[in-house]
Design an enzyme around this catalytic site. Sequence first.
Site, PDB file in Angstrom:
ATOM      1  N   GLU A  44       0.823  -1.213   0.000  1.00 21.37           N
ATOM      2  CA  GLU A  44       0.000   0.000   0.000  1.00 21.37           C
ATOM      3  C   GLU A  44       0.853   1.258   0.000  1.00 21.37           C
ATOM      4  OE1 GLU A  44      -3.021   0.192  -0.733  1.00 21.37           O
ATOM      5  OE2 GLU A  44      -3.465  -1.937  -0.634  1.00 21.37           O
ATOM      6  N   TYR A 127      -5.406   5.953   5.451  1.00 25.02           N
ATOM      7  CA  TYR A 127      -5.496   5.034   4.321  1.00 25.02           C
ATOM      8  C   TYR A 127      -4.711   3.738   4.600  1.00 25.02           C
ATOM      9  CZ  TYR A 127      -4.386   2.974  -0.117  1.00 25.02           C
ATOM     10  OH  TYR A 127      -4.208   2.073  -1.113  1.00 25.02           O
ATOM     11  N   ASP A 145      -8.827   5.723  -0.897  1.00 25.10           N
ATOM     12  CA  ASP A 145      -7.726   6.222  -1.722  1.00 25.10           C
ATOM     13  C   ASP A 145      -8.335   7.004  -2.889  1.00 25.10           C
ATOM     14  OD1 ASP A 145      -8.749   4.301  -3.400  1.00 25.10           O
ATOM     15  OD2 ASP A 145      -6.824   3.333  -3.828  1.00 25.10           O
TER      16      ASP A 145
END
Length: 371
Positions: A44, A127, A145
Amino acid sequence: MTQRFISDARLDALRDALVNWYSANARTLPWRSDPAPWRVWVSEVMLQQTRVDTVVPYFERFIERFDSPRSLAESTETEVLSAWAGLGYYQRARSLYAGARAIVEDHDGEIPSRFDALRALPGVGDYTAGAIASIAFGQREPIVDGNVERVLSRLVALNGDPKRAPQKQSLRTLARRIADHRAPGTVNQAMMELGAMVCSPRTPRCEVCPVKTWCGAWALGTPEKFPQSPPRLAPTPENWTALVPHRGQALWLARSLTQRWTGLLVPAMTSGTEPPDAITLRSLFGLEVRNVTPIGTVEHTLTHAKLFVSISTAELLDFPTSPMRGVLDTPTKLLALGLPKITTKVLAKITGVDANPSSPKAKRRRPPSPH
Ligand code: SF4
């Protein structure tokens, strides 16, 4: 224009459609086949501002070298930046490094499962914490996102800029309702995948979209008009000079003190179009040179600025020997240290050899790069 509300009953059906579509259409990606917390975290962070196909080889190399927060924490920052070299946005690597050290120091090497504990780690925002909590640990936490923001804005035909606080809060509330599901990681990833593969910024493929029945923007016939973001400002042009002194085959690069490339190796850069004089070189960089020779120019676009860089070389007479100030070495060895793009562009101009011809061009979700 009326913003939509999606009732709980409609949300149930929407989630089922999303999950079914994801099961049949999800791309096979290395972090999906084994969504262990550390792998989710690394993927990520790498995926922020960078395309999936660019990330995959970097991810595989990085995870092979640093297979846990502990192995990263026990490395030096130079080793970490070197493994990150070419991906850009080096602050991400530093944040991951800081987070890994906190895992070792405060959590005995184990990544916590709770959102709040993840969010408290250095460099971990909503996030990334939401991604680790939901995908790796099955916690009912939302992920918003850029892709999810666009999909949600279109689903409800959001009025106004989704970056503003009220709209942001409204999208986060909707994302939280969607994540309140027996498989939150799957439904979250389905939203992200839909944004990446179907609900694209300029040409959404609504005809094949599994959630068009619930989509406000599709009903209005104007999906590409959402989200209602203000136009992006053009990068400001800036003139810079870049001096790379040499001694034989070795080139000297400075350890940057500016925020743009903090701690990374860059040419001796000064603003303007004329190479700096001897006093400036001595006071700013501790350099003494002779025979300054202009080589040419390169352009480099950052998030908010477009740099026009005039490049010179010079014969190196004296330089600071501390590695904290700069490094003198051959181009090959310098490249192995992990250089930001501006430096590889300048070196390519000086040596005539593309510093990294085989590396994939880092196309960004949100162009351009800050490095
Ligand atoms: Fe996006 Fe179109 Fe699907 Fe709506 S119907 S979510 S605009 S792809």
